[in-house]
Structure formats: structure tokens, C-alpha cells
Design an enzyme around this catalytic site. Structure first.
Site, short mmCIF file in Angstrom:
data_model
loop_
_atom_site.label_atom_id
_atom_site.label_comp_id
_atom_site.label_asym_id
_atom_site.label_seq_id
_atom_site.Cartn_x
_atom_site.Cartn_y
_atom_site.Cartn_z
N CYS A 85 -1.61 7.10 -23.02
CA CYS A 85 -1.53 6.22 -21.87
C CYS A 85 -0.08 5.82 -21.62
O CYS A 85 0.63 5.38 -22.54
CB CYS A 85 -2.39 4.98 -22.10
SG CYS A 85 -2.24 3.74 -20.81
N GLU A 86 0.36 5.96 -20.39
CA GLU A 86 1.77 5.67 -20.09
C GLU A 86 2.07 4.17 -20.06
O GLU A 86 3.24 3.78 -20.04
CB GLU A 86 2.16 6.30 -18.75
CG GLU A 86 1.45 5.73 -17.54
CD GLU A 86 1.82 6.46 -16.27
OE1 GLU A 86 1.80 5.81 -15.20
OE2 GLU A 86 2.13 7.67 -16.31
N HIS A 87 1.05 3.34 -20.08
CA HIS A 87 1.28 1.89 -20.03
C HIS A 87 1.69 1.32 -21.38
O HIS A 87 2.58 0.47 -21.45
CB HIS A 87 0.03 1.17 -19.52
CG HIS A 87 -0.34 1.55 -18.13
ND1 HIS A 87 -1.65 1.53 -17.66
CD2 HIS A 87 0.42 1.97 -17.08
CE1 HIS A 87 -1.66 1.91 -16.40
NE2 HIS A 87 -0.44 2.20 -16.03
N HIS A 88 1.02 1.74 -22.45
CA HIS A 88 1.31 1.21 -23.79
C HIS A 88 1.65 2.29 -24.81
O HIS A 88 1.88 1.99 -25.97
CB HIS A 88 0.10 0.42 -24.31
CG HIS A 88 -0.27 -0.75 -23.46
ND1 HIS A 88 -1.27 -0.70 -22.51
CD2 HIS A 88 0.24 -2.01 -23.40
CE1 HIS A 88 -1.38 -1.87 -21.91
NE2 HIS A 88 -0.47 -2.69 -22.42
N GLN A 126 -5.84 8.11 -16.99
CA GLN A 126 -7.00 9.00 -16.85
C GLN A 126 -7.32 9.28 -15.38
O GLN A 126 -7.70 10.41 -15.03
CB GLN A 126 -8.21 8.39 -17.55
CG GLN A 126 -9.44 9.29 -17.51
CD GLN A 126 -10.61 8.69 -18.25
OE1 GLN A 126 -10.43 7.94 -19.21
NE2 GLN A 126 -11.82 9.00 -17.83
N HIS A 154 -10.12 4.61 -24.73
CA HIS A 154 -8.70 4.29 -24.63
C HIS A 154 -8.28 3.30 -25.71
O HIS A 154 -8.92 2.26 -25.89
CB HIS A 154 -8.39 3.69 -23.25
CG HIS A 154 -8.51 4.67 -22.13
ND1 HIS A 154 -7.41 5.09 -21.41
CD2 HIS A 154 -9.57 5.34 -21.64
CE1 HIS A 154 -7.80 5.97 -20.49
NE2 HIS A 154 -9.10 6.12 -20.61
N CYS A 156 -5.89 1.28 -25.66
CA CYS A 156 -5.50 -0.03 -25.12
C CYS A 156 -6.72 -0.90 -24.86
O CYS A 156 -6.59 -2.12 -24.68
CB CYS A 156 -4.68 0.13 -23.84
SG CYS A 156 -5.47 1.09 -22.55
#
Length: 201
Positions: A85-88, A126, A154, A156
Site C-alpha cells: 500500500c502506497e499510504h503506509h 487496490q 490490507h 493497514c
């Protein structure tokens, strides 16, 4: 562009120091190198062309039974994938299911797996991943319709925040004839009864 392993290792060492750890203690001395190898694997799809596996198609009309053209979808279920995941920068993993309605050209099933692997091996979300897989197949394969269903857990969600270990995320991307909810209903059922949010209740 290849992943810079040396730089990742140096940054990992700095990260360990930033959280108050000693990168020289026995359990951590090899961690920077291990993380560098891990990232090289996880992000191997950055800069790679996801359409390349679809370049070698098979002509149905020139095969052993040219009078027998496909009348229904080709459905490949249960493609295991993992991404980050590119966020975390936490992993997410699950299964992708791909269906396409072929024209005169079909492709080896392993090529569909490679499309997923290439696009998943880069920082992702995703929702975008499923759309990219659908776009790649629709744009580079003789397909009248494409359906991509992804179901993944996920990190996260399962390991931080609300910490819901049983929660998974479902996404559906459709192109061509499968934009019609009625046309994809049979495929949704074959995949395993995945609820289609695009269908009217």
C-alpha cells in the site's frame, strides 16, 4: 530503473536508529541488507511494461479447430497476489480473478498472471490496481469484455488502526460488454458469489 539496494540498506539503518534501535546489535546487523532484497522483490514492477506478457497471442481461427470460436468468457480464478500500500508501505495480499470475452485472439493463461504480478509489484492501492489490470487487458488483447475482481486483506486495516484481522477489501473493474451488470452476473457467481455493488438490488 533497478532498485538501489545500497541506498535502501543505508536508509533502513538510519530508520533503525531513528526508532531508538542499535543497528549493530546481533539481531539487526543483517536487517538493512535483508530489507533491501525484500524491497527489490516487492517493487520489481516499477518501470516494467505490464502489457509485455500479452504480446504473444494465439489465433483461434488458425488453430486445430478454426470453426470453434470461443462463445463465452475465459475465466482465471484465484490468482494469488501481494502488493504494498502506497499510504503506509504495509503489505496487502489476496486473490485476483480475471475474465475476458475473447475475439479471434486469445492469450496464454500465464500471461494474465504476469500482468497482475507486474502491476502489483509497485506501490499501489487496490482500487487502482484492479483498474490498471482491466485497462491493460482491454487495451492490448482482442477482448470484447474484461472483468477483474480482487479480494485482499490490507495490513493497514488488519495490523493498525481498527485492527480488524478478518476484514478484506473487494474491488470490481469492468470494461466493454462487462460494464453491463447483467452480463457479468454469471461470472460473479462462478467466481464464488462475490457481491456486485454495480447490480441493482
Amino acid at each position: 530503473m533497478a532498485v538501489d539496494r545500497e541506498r535502501i540498506a543505508a536508509l533502513t539503518r538510519e530508520l533503525l536508529e531513528a526508532i531508538g534501535e542499535d543497528p549493530e546489535r546481533p539481531g539487526l546487523t543483517n536487517t538493512p541488507a535483508r530489507v533491501a532484497e525484500l524491497y527489490a522483490e516487492f517493487f520489481s514492477g516499477v518501470g516494467e511494461d505490464p502489457a509485455a506478457p500479452l504480446a504473444h497471442t494465439i489465433s483461434v481461427s488458425h488453430g486445430p479447430a478454426p470453426e470453434t470460436l470461443p462463445s463465452g468468457a475465459v475465466l482465471l480464478r484465484g490468482i494469488r497476489f501481494r502488493s504494498v500500500c502506497e499510504h503506509h508501505l504495509l503489505p496487502f495480499a489476496g486473490h485476483a480473478h480475471i475474465a475476458y470475452l475473447p475475439g479471434e485472439q486469445v492469450v496464454g493463461l500465464g500471461a494474465l498472471v504476469r500482468v497482475v504480478e507486474i502491476l502489483a509489484s509497485r506501490p499501489q492501492v487496490q482500487e487502482r490496481l484492479g483498474e490498471q489490470v482491466a485497462d491493460t487487458i482491454a487495451s492490448h488483447l482482442d477482448a470484447r469484455g474484461v472483468l477483474v475482481v480482487m479480494d485482499a486483506a490490507h495490513g493497514c486495516v488488519t495490523m493498525r488502526g481498527g485492527r480488524q484481522p478478518e476484514a478484506t477489501t473487494l474491488t470490481i473493474a469492468a470494461r466493454g460488454e462487462y460494464l453491463d451488470p447483467a452480463a457479468r452476473a454469471e461470472l460473479i457467481a462462478l467466481i464464488g458469489g462475490v457481491p456486485d455493488p454495480g447490480r441493482e438490488r
